[in-house]
Design a protein around this motif. Structure first.
Motif, short mmCIF file in Angstrom:
data_model
loop_
_atom_site.label_atom_id
_atom_site.label_comp_id
_atom_site.label_asym_id
_atom_site.label_seq_id
_atom_site.Cartn_x
_atom_site.Cartn_y
_atom_site.Cartn_z
N HIS A 126 0.85 -1.19 0.00
CA HIS A 126 0.00 0.00 0.00
C HIS A 126 0.89 1.24 0.00
CE1 HIS A 126 -3.96 -1.91 0.83
NE2 HIS A 126 -3.19 -2.87 1.31
N ARG A 127 0.71 2.12 -0.97
CA ARG A 127 1.52 3.32 -1.04
C ARG A 127 1.19 4.30 0.08
NH1 ARG A 127 2.14 6.24 -6.59
NH2 ARG A 127 3.71 7.24 -5.27
N ARG A 128 -0.10 4.40 0.42
CA ARG A 128 -0.51 5.31 1.49
C ARG A 128 -1.30 4.51 2.53
NH1 ARG A 128 0.26 10.58 -0.46
NH2 ARG A 128 -1.07 11.56 1.09
N CYS A 129 -0.87 4.64 3.77
CA CYS A 129 -1.53 3.89 4.84
C CYS A 129 -1.51 4.70 6.13
CB CYS A 129 -0.86 2.53 5.05
SG CYS A 129 0.83 2.64 5.69
N ARG A 225 -9.95 9.14 4.51
CA ARG A 225 -10.50 9.41 3.18
C ARG A 225 -9.72 10.52 2.48
NH1 ARG A 225 -15.16 10.79 4.81
NH2 ARG A 225 -15.93 8.65 5.01
N ASP A 226 -9.49 11.63 3.19
CA ASP A 226 -8.80 12.77 2.58
C ASP A 226 -7.33 12.49 2.33
OD1 ASP A 226 -11.21 14.06 2.74
OD2 ASP A 226 -10.67 15.34 4.43
N PHE A 227 -6.73 11.64 3.16
CA PHE A 227 -5.32 11.29 2.98
C PHE A 227 -5.13 10.32 1.80
CE2 PHE A 227 -1.49 8.77 4.30
CZ PHE A 227 -0.56 9.80 4.24
N GLY A 228 -6.20 9.65 1.45
CA GLY A 228 -6.12 8.68 0.36
C GLY A 228 -5.51 7.36 0.78
N ALA A 229 -5.59 7.04 2.07
CA ALA A 229 -5.03 5.78 2.55
C ALA A 229 -5.87 4.61 2.05
CB ALA A 229 -4.99 5.77 4.07
N THR A 230 -5.21 3.56 1.65
CA THR A 230 -5.91 2.35 1.22
C THR A 230 -5.84 1.25 2.28
OG1 THR A 230 -3.92 1.64 0.03
CG2 THR A 230 -5.62 2.81 -1.24
N ALA A 231 -5.07 1.50 3.35
CA ALA A 231 -4.99 0.53 4.44
C ALA A 231 -4.94 1.27 5.77
CB ALA A 231 -3.76 -0.36 4.29
N LEU A 232 -5.66 0.76 6.74
CA LEU A 232 -5.65 1.26 8.11
C LEU A 232 -5.28 0.08 9.00
CD1 LEU A 232 -6.21 3.22 10.45
CD2 LEU A 232 -8.66 2.70 10.19
N ILE A 233 -4.11 0.16 9.61
CA ILE A 233 -3.56 -0.95 10.38
C ILE A 233 -3.59 -0.60 11.86
CG2 ILE A 233 -1.63 -2.55 10.62
CD1 ILE A 233 -2.92 -2.34 7.77
N ASP A 255 -18.72 3.88 5.34
CA ASP A 255 -18.40 3.43 3.98
C ASP A 255 -17.04 3.93 3.49
OD1 ASP A 255 -18.91 6.10 3.67
OD2 ASP A 255 -20.50 5.87 2.18
N THR A 256 -16.16 4.34 4.42
CA THR A 256 -14.82 4.78 4.03
C THR A 256 -14.11 3.64 3.30
OG1 THR A 256 -14.70 6.18 6.00
CG2 THR A 256 -12.62 5.70 4.87
N PRO A 257 -13.64 3.89 2.07
CA PRO A 257 -13.03 2.82 1.27
C PRO A 257 -11.59 2.53 1.69
CG PRO A 257 -12.99 4.86 0.03
CD PRO A 257 -13.70 5.17 1.33
N VAL A 258 -11.42 1.77 2.77
CA VAL A 258 -10.09 1.45 3.26
C VAL A 258 -10.09 0.02 3.79
CG1 VAL A 258 -10.54 2.30 5.63
CG2 VAL A 258 -8.20 2.30 4.72
N ALA A 259 -8.98 -0.68 3.60
CA ALA A 259 -8.81 -2.02 4.16
C ALA A 259 -8.43 -1.88 5.62
CB ALA A 259 -7.73 -2.78 3.39
#
Length: 281
Positions: A126-129, A225-233, A255-259
């Motif tokens: 993931h580039r942004r997390c 959402r605003d950061f554009g993260a695709t993963a939240l760990i 509905d935030t689109p993040v893993a």
């Protein structure tokens, strides 16, 4: 191999990391309210017991407030490590650890956690997390291609989620070990006990955990959402109860689109991240 240290509120760990894997570790207990001599003595002894190669640049992960560039402790009135205030911890390590280190690279423990998970764990690829640690307090890191972001779109003040508010109060007044125990009302119970009671069917325990953690998801949602993260760990002690923590956070995220994932490296994440940070760049 890279030598690293992680200082927490109850222990210090020294380790050798090779290829994102901890190959050796030494651990000692620490009283965060103890004297500087006690805390730093434990750190130096732990690092010396590791017997790392001489001239190594050590990666050192520890909580703030700390001047990570200068290696000077700034703990004051935070209930931990207060006796270290103003001490040049870097010099203590360089002068006290044997074999002598060649340098010390300090970083925030939540940043180290996120770096470790980005490099070799649940955020790999993931580039942004965003990384969040849940324990005594709430730690956070916003990473873009492995670099920590402290400002910019989608980043909270200073990159710290703990400086935000939830339900009209400071976030850690809702989401922290202390806050969960206070809400539950049994000071003899720790979070893991409350989680066990929730699994056993106790409605109050399940409700306390849900009502403590869902607001964190709601606070994180616009930032993620605003950061554009695709993963939240998520890591830290409270993440051990992921069967209860995960659903509450997911509800708060909506509905935030993040893993949304639990940390894959467990307690090794910060050690791996500290090793990555200490390597020549």
């Amino acid at each position: 191999m890279t030598a690293v240290l992680e200082l927490g509120g109850t222990h210090v760990t020294a380790a050798l990391v090779e290829a994102a894997r901890v190959v050796r570790r030494v651990r000692r207990g620490v009283d965060a309210r103890g004297s500087a001599e006690h805390v730093l003595g434990a750190v130096v002894r732990c690092a010396t017991d590791l017997d790392a190669a001489p001239g190594e640049v050590w990666g050192v992960a520890l909580p703030g407030p700390f001047d990570y560039d200068k290696g000077v402790a700034r703990y004051e009135g935070v209930g931990k490590f207060d006796d270290l205030y103003g001490i040049d911890v870097g010099s203590v390590l360089l002068d006290g650890v044997w074999p002598r280190p060649g340098g010390v690279a300090f970083l925030n423990d939540a940043h180290a956690f996120a770096l470790g998970e980005w490099h070799a764990g649940a955020a790999r690829g993931h580039r942004r997390c965003v990384g969040v640690t849940l324990g005594t307090g709430v730690g956070s890191a916003f990473l873009a291609d492995g670099a920590v972001c402290r400002d910019g779109p989608g980043v909270p003040p200073l990159g710290r989620v703990d400086l935000t508010r939830a339900e009209g109060r400071p976030l850690e007044g809702t989401v922290s070990r202390r806050a969960v125990i206070a809400r539950y009302g049994d000071r003899a119970a720790d979070v893991r006990d409350i989680a066990a009671r929730a699994r056993a069917g106790e409605g109050r325990a399940a409700r306390v955990l849900y009502e403590s953690l869902r607001p964190l998801g709601a606070v994180l949602a616009p930032y993620v959402r605003d950061f554009g993260a695709t993963a939240l760990i998520v890591g830290g002690g409270m993440a051990a109860s992921w069967d209860l923590v995960g659903p509450a956070l997911r509800d708060g995220l909506g509905d935030t689109p993040v893993a949304l994932r639990a940390a894959a490296l467990g307690g090794d994440a910060a050690l791996v991240g500290a090793a990555l940070y200490a390597r020549p760049r």
